[in-house]
Design an enzyme around this catalytic site. Structure first.
Site, PDB file in Angstrom:
ATOM      1  N   ASP A 138       0.851  -1.187   0.000  1.00 57.79           N
ATOM      2  CA  ASP A 138       0.000   0.000   0.000  1.00 57.79           C
ATOM      3  C   ASP A 138       0.898   1.252   0.000  1.00 57.79           C
ATOM      4  OD1 ASP A 138      -2.387   1.509   0.296  1.00 57.79           O
ATOM      5  OD2 ASP A 138      -2.224   1.461   2.492  1.00 57.79           O
ATOM      6  N   HIS A 139       0.540   2.240  -0.804  1.00 59.31           N
ATOM      7  CA  HIS A 139       1.276   3.511  -0.866  1.00 59.31           C
ATOM      8  C   HIS A 139       2.792   3.330  -1.000  1.00 59.31           C
ATOM      9  CE1 HIS A 139      -2.052   6.302  -0.306  1.00 59.31           C
ATOM     10  NE2 HIS A 139      -2.535   5.481   0.594  1.00 59.31           N
ATOM     11  N   GLU A 171      -2.542   6.251  -8.333  1.00 58.38           N
ATOM     12  CA  GLU A 171      -3.415   7.259  -7.716  1.00 58.38           C
ATOM     13  C   GLU A 171      -3.291   8.603  -8.421  1.00 58.38           C
ATOM     14  OE1 GLU A 171      -3.442   7.480  -3.432  1.00 58.38           O
ATOM     15  OE2 GLU A 171      -3.988   9.610  -3.438  1.00 58.38           O
ATOM     16  N   ASN A 186     -10.105   0.500   1.007  1.00 56.32           N
ATOM     17  CA  ASN A 186      -9.060   0.455   2.043  1.00 56.32           C
ATOM     18  C   ASN A 186      -9.701   0.847   3.367  1.00 56.32           C
ATOM     19  OD1 ASN A 186      -7.516   0.215  -0.292  1.00 56.32           O
ATOM     20  ND2 ASN A 186      -5.810   1.342   0.608  1.00 56.32           N
TER      21      ASN A 186
HETATM   22 ZN    ZN Z   1      -4.403   5.296   1.308  1.00 59.77          ZN
END
Ligand code: ZN
Length: 278
Positions: free
Chosen positions: A82-83, A134, A225
């Site tokens: 994630d990220h 994103e 999420n």
């Molecule tokens: Zn996030």
């Protein structure tokens, strides 16, 4: 059931019009509790670790737990970074067994975000690993700043030029604990789903009520999420348990928290419509 890619999980979610929860884990107890929940209600699930968490958790150690437990599970599990913020960490994630990575270039100018995300997609796709990108920056709930919404034309350009498998879109949710109810731009979400050729992801799902999830899923959200409220509810359950059992040793508390995670995330999977889909 082997570990599957994020794309496989989200293709099924799109066909069945439900969303799958992506849950960040922190240790063995959270991994076990979440996978127990998924198996109990027959739900696909995404186990995630964010790059920022790696300041506190050893990457290889937590990945070994995630991959080992996911391989044993009887439901489809994606293991996700994630990220991700740099290419080196993305490569490390793939090497350690992630079936999916997020590259977050949302703070960069669009053209630079596209260039770096494309590099990640080229690397990951040749290794059968999915990529989430994103566009548009989500705010943080405790920072007080307003999120900037994803621009539809930017999103179309980003997806067609990078070939990402999933797109985290900003349409009003924020990360972390909410002080006030978020104002969701559901019309923007609907237009993104109609015009952008990839699966849509929402970050910062805490603070919403079940009705909000239903509305987002109807308009095309396929990955949610979910972190802050789940961990808050687990902490509350643990506090209550300690008050009632002040002499409990830590091993008992550790087993209790696994059970608490199982109960809490069972409810979340039911709310997202992924229960019964595996
Ligand atoms: Zn996030």
């Amino acid at each position: 059931m082997a570990i599957v890619t994020l794309k496989e999980i989200l293709d099924s979610a799109e066909a069945g019009k439900y969303a799958v929860g992506s849950f960040n884990v922190i240790n063995y107890e959270s991994v076990r509790g979440i996978l127990d929940a998924a198996q109990l209600v027959r739900s696909p699930v995404i186990l995630a670790i964010a790059q920022i968490q790696l300041d506190d958790v050893d990457f290889a150690s937590i990945m070994n737990i995630m991959v080992h437990e996911a391989e044993k599970a009887s439901v489809p599990v994606a293991v996700h970074l994630d990220h991700g913020l740099d290419f080196r960490t993305i490569q490390e994630a793939v090497r350690l067994g992630c079936s999916s990575v997020m590259f977050d270039g949302s703070a960069l100018p669009l053209q630079e975000n596209i260039r770096l995300t494309k590099q990640v997609v080229d690397y990951a796709h040749t290794r059968n690993v999915s990529v989430e990108g994103e566009v548009g920056e989500m705010g943080r709930g405790n920072g007080g700043e307003k999120p900037s919404m994803t621009d539809l034309e930017d999103a179309k350009k980003f997806v067609s030029e990078t070939g990402v498998d999933a797109l985290a879109a900003a349409f009003g949710t924020v990360h972390g604990m909410m002080r006030t109810k978020p104002a969701l731009d559901l019309e923007l979400l609907k237009r993104l789903h109609e015009n952008v050729d990839t699966h849509l992801v929402v970050h910062g799902g805490s603070g919403l009520v079940l009705e909000d999830y239903r509305r987002m899923i109807e308009r095309g959200i396929r990955k949610i999420n979910y972190f802050t409220y789940g961990y808050r509810d687990a902490a509350r359950a643990l506090k209550t348990y300690i008050e009632a059992n002040p002499d409990a040793l830590y091993d008992e508390l550790s087993f209790f928290i696994q059970e608490a995670f199982k109960e809490i995330f069972t409810g979340v999977m039911e709310a997202f419509g992924s229960a019964g889909q595996a």
